[in-house]
Scaffold this motif. Structure first.
Motif, PDB file in Angstrom:
ATOM      1  N   UNK A  12       0.863  -1.186   0.000  1.00 23.69           N
ATOM      2  CA  UNK A  12       0.000   0.000   0.000  1.00 23.69           C
ATOM      3  C   UNK A  12       0.902   1.238   0.000  1.00 23.69           C
ATOM      4  N   UNK A  13       0.870   1.970  -1.099  1.00 21.38           N
ATOM      5  CA  UNK A  13       1.738   3.149  -1.262  1.00 21.38           C
ATOM      6  C   UNK A  13       1.107   4.359  -0.569  1.00 21.38           C
ATOM      7  N   UNK A  14       1.980   5.248  -0.097  1.00 20.38           N
ATOM      8  CA  UNK A  14       1.533   6.523   0.489  1.00 20.38           C
ATOM      9  C   UNK A  14       0.446   6.286   1.539  1.00 20.38           C
ATOM     10  N   UNK A  15       0.838   5.576   2.611  1.00 18.28           N
ATOM     11  CA  UNK A  15      -0.185   5.033   3.527  1.00 18.28           C
ATOM     12  C   UNK A  15       0.033   5.394   4.988  1.00 18.28           C
ATOM     13  N   UNK A  16       0.760   6.462   5.296  1.00 20.52           N
ATOM     14  CA  UNK A  16       0.946   6.787   6.719  1.00 20.52           C
ATOM     15  C   UNK A  16      -0.259   7.519   7.300  1.00 20.52           C
ATOM     16  N   UNK A  17      -1.121   8.046   6.437  1.00 24.78           N
ATOM     17  CA  UNK A  17      -2.345   8.708   6.923  1.00 24.78           C
ATOM     18  C   UNK A  17      -3.339   8.752   5.753  1.00 24.78           C
ATOM     19  N   UNK A  18      -4.522   9.301   6.044  1.00 22.81           N
ATOM     20  CA  UNK A  18      -5.492   9.578   4.984  1.00 22.81           C
ATOM     21  C   UNK A  18      -6.032   8.327   4.294  1.00 22.81           C
ATOM     22  N   UNK A  19      -6.264   8.451   3.000  1.00 24.45           N
ATOM     23  CA  UNK A  19      -6.941   7.381   2.257  1.00 24.45           C
ATOM     24  C   UNK A  19      -6.081   6.125   2.159  1.00 24.45           C
ATOM     25  N   UNK A  20      -4.766   6.313   1.968  1.00 26.60           N
ATOM     26  CA  UNK A  20      -3.871   5.151   1.906  1.00 26.60           C
ATOM     27  C   UNK A  20      -3.910   4.384   3.221  1.00 26.60           C
ATOM     28  N   UNK A  21      -3.859   5.105   4.337  1.00 27.50           N
ATOM     29  CA  UNK A  21      -3.930   4.448   5.651  1.00 27.50           C
ATOM     30  C   UNK A  21      -5.277   3.734   5.816  1.00 27.50           C
ATOM     31  N   UNK A  22      -6.344   4.394   5.376  1.00 25.78           N
ATOM     32  CA  UNK A  22      -7.679   3.771   5.472  1.00 25.78           C
ATOM     33  C   UNK A  22      -7.712   2.430   4.743  1.00 25.78           C
ATOM     34  N   UNK A  24      -5.026   0.501   4.086  1.00 23.03           N
ATOM     35  CA  UNK A  24      -4.162  -0.434   4.819  1.00 23.03           C
ATOM     36  C   UNK A  24      -4.900  -1.005   6.032  1.00 23.03           C
ATOM     37  N   UNK A  25      -5.601  -0.146   6.742  1.00 23.45           N
ATOM     38  CA  UNK A  25      -6.306  -0.578   7.959  1.00 23.45           C
ATOM     39  C   UNK A  25      -7.408  -1.587   7.618  1.00 23.45           C
ATOM     40  N   UNK A  26      -8.141  -1.314   6.537  1.00 24.57           N
ATOM     41  CA  UNK A  26      -9.239  -2.226   6.159  1.00 24.57           C
ATOM     42  C   UNK A  26      -8.689  -3.565   5.672  1.00 24.57           C
ATOM     43  N   UNK A  27      -7.550  -3.549   4.985  1.00 23.52           N
ATOM     44  CA  UNK A  27      -6.949  -4.815   4.545  1.00 23.52           C
ATOM     45  C   UNK A  27      -6.410  -5.587   5.749  1.00 23.52           C
ATOM     46  N   UNK A  28      -5.776  -4.874   6.683  1.00 22.60           N
ATOM     47  CA  UNK A  28      -5.264  -5.543   7.891  1.00 22.60           C
ATOM     48  C   UNK A  28      -6.406  -6.201   8.660  1.00 22.60           C
ATOM     49  N   UNK A  29      -7.557  -5.541   8.693  1.00 24.74           N
ATOM     50  CA  UNK A  29      -8.712  -6.108   9.405  1.00 24.74           C
ATOM     51  C   UNK A  29      -9.172  -7.411   8.759  1.00 24.74           C
ATOM     52  N   UNK A  30      -8.823  -7.602   7.479  1.00 21.10           N
ATOM     53  CA  UNK A  30      -9.156  -8.856   6.790  1.00 21.10           C
ATOM     54  C   UNK A  30      -8.012  -9.865   6.882  1.00 21.10           C
TER      55      UNK A  30
END
Ligand code: NAP
Length: 262
Positions: A12-22, A24-30
């Motif tokens: 997940x590129x550009x993922x320390x905050x915002x939409x990229x982080x969102x 990453x978080x949803x994929x981690x939850x899976x």
């Protein structure tokens, strides 16, 4: 619903905050293991820690640096045992008047928002096809469907990526091998990018930021800005086993702001 992607690996590129982080978080939850990237190392590590806390069974690796460089792209791919899922993202280009943009501004926008996703797709898509599973999601913008005049760099670069994806997503050697490539088109989401542009609008107009935000919210049928969590949920669905028949699509997530039928 179980998306049946637990144990897979995502970049997940550009993922320390915002939409990229969102995303990453949803994929981690899976249950998806992650390699995440952003330029600022400390913020990236803080994000990785938060992801590990939110999904304790998941492995989270970090690669700091500018995603627009070949070196960082290579390090990202190297850090990922196999790329099952790729979420392309980068910062958006600045707003302005097209009369002021020279070739440097255009090269930067094209590199971040078109050529980098193209390179990462090129590097990953054939091995996804060989393994019979791949999900690629490009974060673009609602400006692809409804251009915003001051965001000409974004309109241009992202439209180029959209045209490229429309062609390759439909190649039978990818689509018939369970490899999908889709674009997510955010409207207005409550992230740093939105705050920055409201603050810039306030400086230019001398008006209060909250007043500008209220006006912006009123133009959205949903009456509010979207959240990174909502955005991430759509991304996780597109990356799910169940979404294997969805490819080459441009999905607007904008609270109804785009007024067209199609
Ligand atoms: P954001 O909250 O500002 O987050 C941007 C993320 O990208 C941060 O993690 C940032 O970390 C990272 N980043 C920026 N440039 C990078 C680079 N060159 N290499 C690696 N990482 C980089 O922005 P956002 O709202 O999530 O926006 C994400 C994308 O969606 C942008 O392209 C934006 O234009 C687009 N978009 C957003 C909206 C919206 O309403 N939010 C609407 C339409 C389109 P570092 O700064 O540490 O690198």
């Amino acid at each position: 619903m179980d998306y049946d992607i637990a144990g897979r690996w995502a970049v997940v590129c550009a993922a320390s905050r915002g939409l990229g982080y969102g995303c990453a978080e949803a994929l981690a939850a899976q249950g998806v293991n992650l390699v995440i990237n952003a330029r600022t190392p400390e913020a990236l590590e803080t994000a990785a820690e938060a992801l590990r806390r939110s999904a304790p069974g998941v492995e989270v690796r970090t690669v700091p640096g500018d995603i627009g460089t070949g070196e960082v792209q290579g390090e990202l791919l190297e850090a990922c045992p196999q790329v099952d899922i790729l979420v392309n993202n980068a910062g958006g280009p600045p707003a302005g008047d097209f009369r002021d943009w020279g070739s440097e501004a255009w090269s930067s926008a094209l590199r971040q928002n078109m050529l980098t996703p193209v390179e990462l797709i090129k590097a990953t898509v054939d091995s996804m096809a060989e393994r019979g599973f791949g999900r690629i999601v490009n974060i673009t913008s609602s400006s692809v469907k409804a251009p915003i005049a001051a965001l000409g760099l974004s309109n241009g670069a992202r439209s180029g990526l959209t045209g490229f994806v429309a062609g390759i997503a439909r190649q039978p050697r990818l689509a018939s091998r369970n490899v999908t490539i889709n674009n997510l088109l955010p409207g207005s989401f409550a992230t740093r990018r939105l705050t920055d542009s409201l603050e810039a609008g306030s400086r230019d107009s001398g008006r209060d930021v909250e007043e500008l935000a209220r006006e912006a919210r009123q133009e959205i049928p949903a009456g509010r800005f979207g959240t990174p969590e909502e955005f991430g949920a759509a991304c996780a669905f597109l990356c799910s086993a169940q979404a294997g028949y969805v490819t080459g699509q441009n999905l607007l997530i904008d609270g109804g702001a785009y007024p067209g039928t199609f």
